[in-house]
Design a protein around this motif. Sequence first.
Motif, short mmCIF file in Angstrom:
data_model
loop_
_atom_site.label_atom_id
_atom_site.label_comp_id
_atom_site.label_asym_id
_atom_site.label_seq_id
_atom_site.Cartn_x
_atom_site.Cartn_y
_atom_site.Cartn_z
N UNK A 137 32.79 74.36 16.63
CA UNK A 137 33.95 74.90 17.32
C UNK A 137 35.23 74.68 16.54
N UNK A 138 36.37 75.00 17.15
CA UNK A 138 37.65 74.94 16.42
C UNK A 138 38.18 73.53 16.20
N UNK A 139 37.70 72.55 16.96
CA UNK A 139 38.26 71.20 16.86
C UNK A 139 38.12 70.57 15.49
N UNK A 140 36.90 70.45 14.92
CA UNK A 140 36.77 69.84 13.60
C UNK A 140 37.55 70.59 12.52
N UNK A 141 37.61 71.92 12.61
CA UNK A 141 38.38 72.69 11.63
C UNK A 141 39.87 72.36 11.74
N UNK A 142 40.37 72.24 12.97
CA UNK A 142 41.78 71.88 13.15
C UNK A 142 42.06 70.48 12.63
N UNK A 143 41.12 69.57 12.83
CA UNK A 143 41.28 68.20 12.32
C UNK A 143 41.39 68.21 10.80
N UNK A 144 40.52 68.95 10.14
CA UNK A 144 40.57 69.05 8.68
C UNK A 144 41.87 69.71 8.22
N UNK A 145 42.25 70.79 8.89
CA UNK A 145 43.45 71.51 8.48
C UNK A 145 44.71 70.69 8.61
N UNK A 146 44.74 69.75 9.56
CA UNK A 146 45.95 68.94 9.75
C UNK A 146 46.25 68.09 8.53
N UNK A 147 45.22 67.59 7.86
CA UNK A 147 45.45 66.80 6.65
C UNK A 147 46.16 67.63 5.59
N UNK A 148 45.70 68.87 5.40
CA UNK A 148 46.33 69.74 4.41
C UNK A 148 47.75 70.10 4.82
N UNK A 149 47.93 70.51 6.07
CA UNK A 149 49.24 70.94 6.54
C UNK A 149 50.28 69.83 6.41
N UNK A 150 49.88 68.61 6.72
CA UNK A 150 50.81 67.48 6.64
C UNK A 150 51.30 67.25 5.22
N UNK A 151 50.47 67.60 4.23
CA UNK A 151 50.86 67.45 2.83
C UNK A 151 51.47 68.74 2.26
N UNK A 152 51.76 69.72 3.11
CA UNK A 152 52.39 70.94 2.65
C UNK A 152 51.44 71.92 2.00
N UNK A 153 50.16 71.85 2.35
CA UNK A 153 49.14 72.73 1.78
C UNK A 153 48.63 73.69 2.84
N UNK A 154 48.31 74.91 2.42
CA UNK A 154 47.78 75.91 3.33
C UNK A 154 46.39 75.46 3.80
N UNK A 155 46.19 75.23 5.09
CA UNK A 155 44.89 74.74 5.56
C UNK A 155 43.77 75.75 5.39
N UNK A 156 44.11 77.00 5.13
CA UNK A 156 43.08 78.02 4.91
C UNK A 156 42.87 78.29 3.43
N UNK A 157 43.94 78.29 2.64
CA UNK A 157 43.85 78.71 1.24
C UNK A 157 43.86 77.60 0.22
N UNK A 158 44.07 76.34 0.62
CA UNK A 158 44.06 75.24 -0.34
C UNK A 158 42.68 75.10 -0.96
N UNK A 159 42.58 74.59 -2.19
CA UNK A 159 41.26 74.41 -2.80
C UNK A 159 40.43 73.41 -2.01
N UNK A 160 39.12 73.55 -2.11
CA UNK A 160 38.22 72.65 -1.38
C UNK A 160 38.41 71.20 -1.80
#
Length: 462
Positions: free
Chosen positions: A185-208
């Motif tokens: 579901x969306x929860x784990x994806x949102x959790x992962x994306x928050x790490x990127x967003x907090x560092x100023x990185x696109x949670x969808x387009x940042x490198x793996x």
Amino acid sequence: MARIIVVGAGMGGLAAASRLGTLGHRVTVLEAAGTYGGQLGAYRREGFGFDTGPGLLALPAVYRDLALKTGREPLERLIGLRPVDPESRHLFPDGTELLLPNASRGGVGQALDAAFGAGAGARWGELLNRGRAVWEATRRPLLEEPRPAVDPADPYPVPPRRGLSRLLPRGRHTLGDVARELGGGPGPAALLGEYALRYGLDPLGAPASATVLPYMEQSFGVWYVDGGLRALADAVFARCGERGVEFRFDTPVRALERDGERVVGVRTDEGVLAADAVLSAVPGLGAAEPAAPAPGRFTVLLALDGARPAGTAHRTVVHAADGAAEARAVFADGVLPDRPTVQVLRPDDPSLVPGPDAEAAVLTVTVPARLALSAAEQDAYAGELLAHLAAAGLDLRPRLRWRETRLTASVPPPSLAGGHLAQANRPGPEGLYLIGAHAHPGGGLARVGMSASITAGLLGPA
């Protein structure tokens, strides 16, 4: 003994100056502002105290090394340092709540299973294992050594494809791809994306390879500095004084002074200051202005009536109502995100409040780069954020005594293999070195400290 000028008294400048002073160099730091610390700012009003930049420390080993190399003593002798536990509380749009322990892989897995169903913890554990592979492959070339001559490829170990997907062409593997592989579901994806967003990185387009960010935090922990992170800047500034570093505040550097292709000093309003080496942390003075500036940061400082409730998490993340819409707003459309991901810091620190019947809290949101907002627009957005928190079950409005806002135009992201890489610490002209968030290995408090260590190593002892 070399004459060294450091341009900028942010944490990169302070860390570099203290290391170079310890190595026997004669160091002068020139700072355009009236104080030191850069992003590690602090604000006090009516007995309330706030960090106006980052509020938590990850990878404290960087500053432990600084304390040992410059003074042969543990960092804990210079500052009060304690782990944040729980590491964070997460509130998701569907009402799911997740409480993550600090630096406990097993505990994190159990928490994810409880929040998102059986198997979520194991899948997250596999993600962290791949993040560890990135860490091991990039730790030396992208964190501890000068930027390599050839940019490293993303070492993220992409899982093997199954079924007909094996026939599709392979492209760049992004953090969005990793999020889809998590499932649950969306929860784990949102959790992962928050790490990127907090560092100023696109949670969808940042490198793996951005999976290294949750790996680092969940492996090495998250820490709080008593009195706020400004205390870390105070400690490193004091160490500079012990090592004979000279500071000149309210002294903007107008240009680098050159003799042919060599940098031989700097030009200020008072004239030319000669140097054997110049270290710059300032874009436009050796460090190039970024072609595409990174997102900025919107901060709300809250003075609250009433004591901090028992059991309150130090860090709470209220996740965006629509993560994809938030990413588009910040990274494509350049507009304020509606009901965004909000980090709420509520430290249990008596030194930050006027008494036991008060609490200080800080809200932080990632916003588009170089966003221009009037004071009225900032205050209106702060009100929208408080309403967003209330809808998620965290209503601080009845306790609000006053609030103030801050808007940071751009916050440089960390360097990542396969993605953004900051400029080399030795960019080309003899006598010039780059430090700080705009230099290798990029933005973030730990990496800024690493840039100082790398550059001090390039210069060597007097």
